[in-house]
Write an enzyme that holds these catalytic residues in place. Structure first.
Site: not given
Ligand SMILES: C[S@@+](CC[C@H](N)C(=O)[O-])C[C@H]1O[C@@H](n2cnc3c(N)ncnc32)[C@H](O)[C@@H]1O
Length: 266
Positions: A175, A39, A61
């Site tokens: 998100m 991803d 995406k």
């Molecule tokens: C599609 S979701 C996936 C979440 C992922 N599976 C997890 O467990 O962290 C994507 C969202 O996770 C959050 N996110 C993921 N990595 C991040 C990071 N390093 N710092 C801040 N937010 C993060 C943000 O809100 C981002 O828009």
């Protein structure tokens, strides 16, 4: 340690972005898989850990505009496993948290393809570590709520939360988007007090991490850093606003690499 098996799909959590926060199992599978589908949020340093001859393909995406549909991703996973390849499906954070894993698992089950899920460090946990603050507290936060302001394509925008939120919870919004005014309003409508601390943390646990903190009643005016951003709301975040913690107000971090660095707290 386990190597990736032919004909098996591994849904692997890549963690928040720092390769050192991968599990040993994730590392071993990455190093031995024939095919890696990843991803958008998975960084180059993690992809570089795949073996030299692996086919490493983005199936990300962006901004809701599918580059490849979810059905297309499911088909790729199934075809690759049926062709006898070992497949790593790499997702940021934990694969089972806001990652549409349910759809991929259902498709693999229906196709009779063997699979395994390898957990990763979800962004909420990375944020707590980066901020050096607990997400629960026995006096103020006995609940931890993960929610999102983002909804499936084609659905009408739904509120972040229906009904009153527990007052003793830390709420983590995945998100959150750029419209923090809407989120602030919805949290207030759900009963979160105006003086509760909120932190928008960008790129948590990576070299690019930065954060900005505000009370809920000031959140609408906050401009957060670049995506990915996570919003953490609760009494556990109060030290970020405390005048007696100048290093926090100044946005002083110990980066993932272990060196202190100054960031713009705005
Ligand atoms: C599609 S979701 C996936 C979440 C992922 N599976 C997890 O467990 O962290 C994507 C969202 O996770 C959050 N996110 C993921 N990595 C991040 C990071 N390093 N710092 C801040 N937010 C993060 C943000 O809100 C981002 O828009």
């Amino acid at each position: 340690m386990t190597s990736a098996e032919k004909g098996v799909v591994y849904l692997v959590g890549a963690g928040p972005g720092d390769p050192e926060l991968l599990t040993l199992r994730a590392l071993r599978l990455l190093e031995t898989a024939d095919v890696v589908f990843y991803d958008d949020l998975v960084p180059e340093q993690i992809l570089a850990l795949a073996q030299r001859h692996a086919l490493v393909t983005s199936v990300g995406k962006r901004c809701g505009r599918p580059r490849i549909s979810q059905a297309g991703i499911n088909a790729l996973l199934i075809e690759s496993a049926r062709a006898g390849q070992s497949v790593v499906r790499l997702k940021s954070g934990d694969p089972l948290v806001f990652g549409r894993a349910g759809e991929e698992l259902a498709a693999l089950r229906a196709a009779g393809v063997r699979f395994e899920v390898v957990p990763g460090i979800t962004a909420a946990l990375a944020a707590g570590a980066a901020l050096q603050l607990p997400l629960t507290d026995r006096n103020s936060a006995s609940k931890l709520i993960f929610c999102t302001g983002h909804h499936a394509d084609g659905k009408q925008a739904a509120p972040l939360w229906r009904g009153p939120l527990p007052t003793d919870a830390t709420v983590v919004v995945y998100m959150p988007g750029r419209d923090l005014e809407r989120i602030a309003r919805e949290l207030a409508e759900a009963g979160v007090a105006g003086d509760v601390a909120c932190c928008a943390i960008s790129h948590a646990a990576t070299e690019r991490q930065s954060w900005v903190a505000a009370r809920l009643d000031g959140l609408a005016k906050v401009e957060c850093g670049p995506a990915p951003v996570l919003l953490v709301v609760g009494r556990t975040m109060a030290p970020l606003l405390a005048a007696d913690r100048p290093e926090m107000l100044a946005g002083l971090f110990v980066s993932a690499a272990g060196t202190a660095e100054e960031v713009d707290p705005r």
